[in-house]
Design a protein around this motif. Structure first.
Motif, PDB file in Angstrom:
ATOM      1  N   UNK A  95       0.831  -1.198   0.000  1.00 29.63           N
ATOM      2  CA  UNK A  95       0.000   0.000   0.000  1.00 29.63           C
ATOM      3  C   UNK A  95       0.873   1.258   0.000  1.00 29.63           C
ATOM      4  N   UNK A  96       1.892   1.272   0.878  1.00 26.72           N
ATOM      5  CA  UNK A  96       2.736   2.459   1.007  1.00 26.72           C
ATOM      6  C   UNK A  96       3.523   2.727  -0.269  1.00 26.72           C
ATOM      7  N   UNK A  97       4.074   1.683  -0.867  1.00 31.88           N
ATOM      8  CA  UNK A  97       4.845   1.862  -2.099  1.00 31.88           C
ATOM      9  C   UNK A  97       3.947   2.373  -3.224  1.00 31.88           C
ATOM     10  N   UNK A  98       2.764   1.785  -3.341  1.00 34.95           N
ATOM     11  CA  UNK A  98       1.859   2.186  -4.415  1.00 34.95           C
ATOM     12  C   UNK A  98       1.411   3.636  -4.225  1.00 34.95           C
ATOM     13  N   UNK A  99       1.116   3.996  -2.994  1.00 39.99           N
ATOM     14  CA  UNK A  99       0.593   5.337  -2.747  1.00 39.99           C
ATOM     15  C   UNK A  99       1.685   6.410  -2.752  1.00 39.99           C
ATOM     16  N   UNK A 100       2.790   6.136  -2.086  1.00 41.92           N
ATOM     17  CA  UNK A 100       3.780   7.203  -1.849  1.00 41.92           C
ATOM     18  C   UNK A 100       4.986   7.160  -2.776  1.00 41.92           C
ATOM     19  N   UNK A 101       5.205   6.051  -3.484  1.00 40.01           N
ATOM     20  CA  UNK A 101       6.312   5.993  -4.437  1.00 40.01           C
ATOM     21  C   UNK A 101       5.785   5.938  -5.870  1.00 40.01           C
ATOM     22  N   UNK A 102       4.966   4.933  -6.170  1.00 38.17           N
ATOM     23  CA  UNK A 102       4.455   4.802  -7.531  1.00 38.17           C
ATOM     24  C   UNK A 102       3.555   5.975  -7.905  1.00 38.17           C
ATOM     25  N   UNK A 103       2.831   6.518  -6.909  1.00 41.82           N
ATOM     26  CA  UNK A 103       1.969   7.668  -7.167  1.00 41.82           C
ATOM     27  C   UNK A 103       2.488   8.909  -6.440  1.00 41.82           C
ATOM     28  N   UNK A 104       3.777   9.090  -6.535  1.00 39.98           N
ATOM     29  CA  UNK A 104       4.397  10.310  -6.022  1.00 39.98           C
ATOM     30  C   UNK A 104       3.790  11.530  -6.705  1.00 39.98           C
ATOM     31  N   UNK A 105       3.496  11.355  -7.987  1.00 40.33           N
ATOM     32  CA  UNK A 105       2.744  12.296  -8.812  1.00 40.33           C
ATOM     33  C   UNK A 105       3.045  13.768  -8.543  1.00 40.33           C
ATOM     34  N   UNK A 106       2.226  14.443  -7.761  1.00 37.61           N
ATOM     35  CA  UNK A 106       2.338  15.895  -7.640  1.00 37.61           C
ATOM     36  C   UNK A 106       3.540  16.351  -6.821  1.00 37.61           C
ATOM     37  N   UNK A 107       4.250  15.415  -6.201  1.00 40.94           N
ATOM     38  CA  UNK A 107       5.496  15.761  -5.518  1.00 40.94           C
ATOM     39  C   UNK A 107       6.707  15.511  -6.417  1.00 40.94           C
ATOM     40  N   UNK A 108       6.440  15.117  -7.646  1.00 38.32           N
ATOM     41  CA  UNK A 108       7.529  14.900  -8.596  1.00 38.32           C
ATOM     42  C   UNK A 108       8.286  16.201  -8.862  1.00 38.32           C
ATOM     43  N   UNK A 109       9.596  16.114  -9.032  1.00 35.56           N
ATOM     44  CA  UNK A 109      10.323  17.284  -9.538  1.00 35.56           C
ATOM     45  C   UNK A 109       9.818  17.618 -10.933  1.00 35.56           C
TER      46      UNK A 109
END
Length: 383
Positions: free
Chosen positions: A243-257
């Motif tokens: 869950x954490x990887x999918x939410x906070x890494x794979x869907x980093x999305x708007x925190x992307x550089x």
């Protein structure tokens, strides 16, 4: 298809087209050849073949399976090959007859957000899983969106595209479907095979190391039950990590550089999956990437449980087993017809793709979505 003259078929003739090589179905008097769509069907070809040579009007309306969107009827429109002959030998229909009206009165012109009760993503307009597998016209898509040309390798297009983060995120979450059941070219060179992974590679690659690790760790336990309990703890820890990887890494999305390095890494890690969600060879993690992600957790497990190598190894093996289950589940949710409980999970996960990618991060279960308030509210369980 105005002006097109189509043949008539007897019921027996339609029923004879009931194989993967030639699959016909009917809705009322309309006859459709859906052979080319078999491999692209989100529920798997077996589900379509179950109705080969038969009328599918009822199954298209069956909410216990799922409500089909107008995209399903657009696919049928393109597959119309003729009409059933009536008792007097004539076709009861016209060449431009209602391809979808016979099933449920829908029109392919129905707007997703017209208040008819169909949930749809306000940006993409997608409302159900068929939207994921509607074949994309490469040329029209590129002319319209000016994003990626599916005829060419994608990696360099993302790297050299000069896309803003906002534009990239908008486009990468509008699913496309590569024609013919093949994979879109990612690198277009010797690296291409490394980007594709058949689902069966996962248990073959990681099952034996898990078994061997448990065998070595077993020597440190006086009770097999204790080791089994720690193994289950590792599986449970994986579900939270998934869950954490999918939410906070794979869907980093708007925190992307907002630069091409961040955007390209996002695309390689998970963006390509949302861009081409029905690609069979990019649904599970390539072993090379998994080694990079898994190695730090080996170190972490043996740091946290530094006093007992067997405990650390058993918990870690449980986590890897959980990952194997996750990757296989992910593949089957996209490409297989599943038992009832898994059908609910399938609808839930595919809604993450076609309805709202900012919710529904659980893949093997929706447990942590319920805990952390990220459950997809519009996905209702079948009664």
């Amino acid at each position: 298809m105005p002006g097109r003259t189509l043949p008539t078929f007897t019921t027996a003739e339609v029923k004879s087209h009931n194989t993967a090589k030639s699959c016909y179905v009917t809705i009322g008097r309309n006859v459709y050849d859906v052979t080319d769509f078999l491999d692209s069907h989100p529920g798997g070809s077996d589900l379509v073949l179950e109705y080969a040579g038969k009328d599918i009007a009822d199954i298209l309306k069956d909410e216990a399976s799922h409500t089909h969107s107008e995209t399903a009827y657009e696919v049928l429109d393109e597959s119309l090959v003729g009409f059933l002959a009536s008792s007097n030998g004539t076709a009861n229909g016209t060449a431009n007859g209602q391809a979808n009206g016979a099933a449920n009165g829908k029109s392919t012109g129905v707007d997703h957000a017209n208040g008819n009760g169909v949930s749809a993503h306000p940006r993409t307009g997608m409302s159900c899983e068929e939207d994921l597998s509607k074949e994309t016209d490469f040329s029209d898509d590129y002319k319209k969106h000016k994003f990626l040309d599916l005829n060419k390798p994608l990696f360099l297009q993302v790297w050299n595209g000069g896309f803003s983060k906002e534009f990239y995120l908008d486009q990468v979450h509008r699913p496309r479907h590569y024609k013919g059941g093949e994979s879109a070219p990612l690198f277009g060179n010797f690296l291409e095979p490394l980007s594709k992974t058949p689902w069966w590679v996962i248990p073959i690659a990681w099952g034996p190391p898990v078994a061997y690790g448990l065998h070595l760790a077993n020597e440190g336990f006086s009770s097999t039950f204790v080791q089994f309990a720690l193994f289950c703890l590792g599986v449970f820890i994986w579900t939270l990590l998934e869950y954490a990887l999918h939410r906070f890494l794979f869907h980093l999305d708007y925190y992307l550089p907002d630069n091409r390095v961040g955007i390209t890494l996002h695309f390689l890690l998970h963006g390509i999956h949302h861009y081409l969600p029905m690609d069979k060879y990019r649904l599970v993690m390539p072993p090379t990437l998994f080694v990079v992600l898994a190695a730090p957790f080996w170190k972490l497990a043996h740091t946290l449980f530094w006093w007992d190598w067997s405990i650390a190894t058993t918990i870690y093996c449980g986590g890897i087993f959980g990952y194997i289950c996750y990757d296989l589940t992910h593949y089957f949710l996209h490409h297989q017809n599943l038992p009832l409980w898994y059908k609910e999970l399938k609808k839930y996960h595919l809604a993450h793709h076609f309805l709202d990618y900012e919710l529904g991060f659980g893949v093997t279960s929706r447990f942590w979505d319920d805990i952390f308030g990220t459950e997809l509210p519009s996905v209702v369980k079948t009664k």
